[in-house]
Design an enzyme around this catalytic site. Sequence first.
Site, PDB file in Angstrom:
ATOM      1  N   LYS A 143       0.821  -1.225   0.000  1.00  0.00           N
ATOM      2  CA  LYS A 143       0.000   0.000   0.000  1.00  0.00           C
ATOM      3  C   LYS A 143       0.853   1.274   0.000  1.00  0.00           C
ATOM      4  CE  LYS A 143      -0.796  -0.704   4.959  1.00  0.00           C
ATOM      5  NZ  LYS A 143      -0.404   0.555   5.645  1.00  0.00           N
ATOM      6  N   ASN A 169      -8.068  -2.164  -1.973  1.00  0.00           N
ATOM      7  CA  ASN A 169      -7.753  -1.960  -0.554  1.00  0.00           C
ATOM      8  C   ASN A 169      -7.632  -0.507  -0.112  1.00  0.00           C
ATOM      9  OD1 ASN A 169      -5.628  -4.522  -1.425  1.00  0.00           O
ATOM     10  ND2 ASN A 169      -7.345  -4.914  -0.047  1.00  0.00           N
TER      11      ASN A 169
HETATM   12  O1  LIG Z   1      -6.225  -7.328  -0.684  1.00  0.00           O
HETATM   13  C1  LIG Z   1      -5.262  -7.337   0.283  1.00  0.00           C
HETATM   14  C2  LIG Z   1      -5.542  -7.667   1.602  1.00  0.00           C
HETATM   15  C3  LIG Z   1      -4.526  -7.654   2.574  1.00  0.00           C
HETATM   16  C4  LIG Z   1      -4.862  -7.995   3.984  1.00  0.00           C
HETATM   17  C5  LIG Z   1      -4.100  -7.507   5.043  1.00  0.00           C
HETATM   18  C6  LIG Z   1      -4.444  -7.843   6.349  1.00  0.00           C
HETATM   19  C7  LIG Z   1      -5.543  -8.657   6.605  1.00  0.00           C
HETATM   20  F1  LIG Z   1      -5.867  -8.978   7.857  1.00  0.00           F
HETATM   21  C8  LIG Z   1      -6.299  -9.147   5.549  1.00  0.00           C
HETATM   22  C9  LIG Z   1      -5.960  -8.819   4.239  1.00  0.00           C
HETATM   23  C10 LIG Z   1      -3.212  -7.338   2.207  1.00  0.00           C
HETATM   24  C11 LIG Z   1      -2.916  -7.018   0.864  1.00  0.00           C
HETATM   25  N1  LIG Z   1      -1.628  -6.718   0.486  1.00  0.00           N
HETATM   26  C12 LIG Z   1      -1.388  -6.408  -0.792  1.00  0.00           C
HETATM   27  C13 LIG Z   1      -2.409  -6.386  -1.740  1.00  0.00           C
HETATM   28  N2  LIG Z   1      -3.677  -6.683  -1.401  1.00  0.00           N
HETATM   29  C14 LIG Z   1      -3.947  -7.014  -0.115  1.00  0.00           C
HETATM   30 MG   LIG Z   2      -5.621  -6.423  -2.506  1.00  0.00          MG
END
Ligand SMILES: Oc1cc(-c2ccc(F)cc2)cc2nccnc12
Ligand SMILES: [Mg+2]
Length: 214
Positions: A143, A169
């Site tokens: 992110k 996200n």
């Molecule tokens: O779609 C996503 C979800 C999560 C993520 C983090 C923490 C949680 F508890 C659950 C899900 C991380 C990600 N990193 C990079 C790209 N996309 C992501």
């Molecule tokens: Mg993602």
Amino acid sequence: TAEGFHLRLLEHVRKTVKPGDASNMIATIDNYCYTVESGMNVGDVKGKILDDIVLETNPTTVLELGTFCGYSALRIARNLPENSRFFTVEFNPEHAAVAKEIIHTAGMDDKIQMLIGPSQEMIPQFKGMGVSHFDLVFVDHEKDLYKPDVILLEKEGLLKKGSVIVADNVVYPGSPDYIDYVRNNPKFKSTNYMSELEYHKDVVDAIEKSIYIG
Ligand SMILES: Oc1cc(-c2ccc(F)cc2)cc2nccnc12
Ligand SMILES: [Mg+2]
């Protein structure tokens, strides 16, 4: 998401999937994530929003930042016109290896070109690969790289009037500096699509679509 998810997913895929069928691969990954353990794939709910934006944009040159296991690469490639060019960038070699096998098993090798390395190093190479600009970019990696990578794409001349940036996200885990940047920048026209975190209907997340108007 748990360490080793990608390896356990690959084992499951090897045992259950119908080769040569991208939709079956997508459904198999979603089923695993709903019934066994969730992974950080964009998932089926936000994936439908992504599908609709891809179909509406009808892009011929596409970039994805953050391949992970290849799930969204398959969703995107499945909806691209013939003779389009689709590049996906993954910096983690273990994830890239799983994605390569998943994409191959789904029969989508000829539609998806995967590059392994940091996005900041990969983005400056596209002009030299004959890419004039991207019609659509799906941003779904670290992110903290959303904002610098979109700035770099513009600096490299890889955005053209009408280019569409789709970011996953933007609520959870969230990318506040990106959202602030893109929403307050006169060069972009942004739309928020409220949704839910993949495989967690009780957690809010969203997709942001930003059209580059130059
Ligand atoms: O779609 C996503 C979800 C999560 C993520 C983090 C923490 C949680 F508890 C659950 C899900 C991380 C990600 N990193 C990079 C790209 N996309 C992501
Ligand atoms: Mg993602």
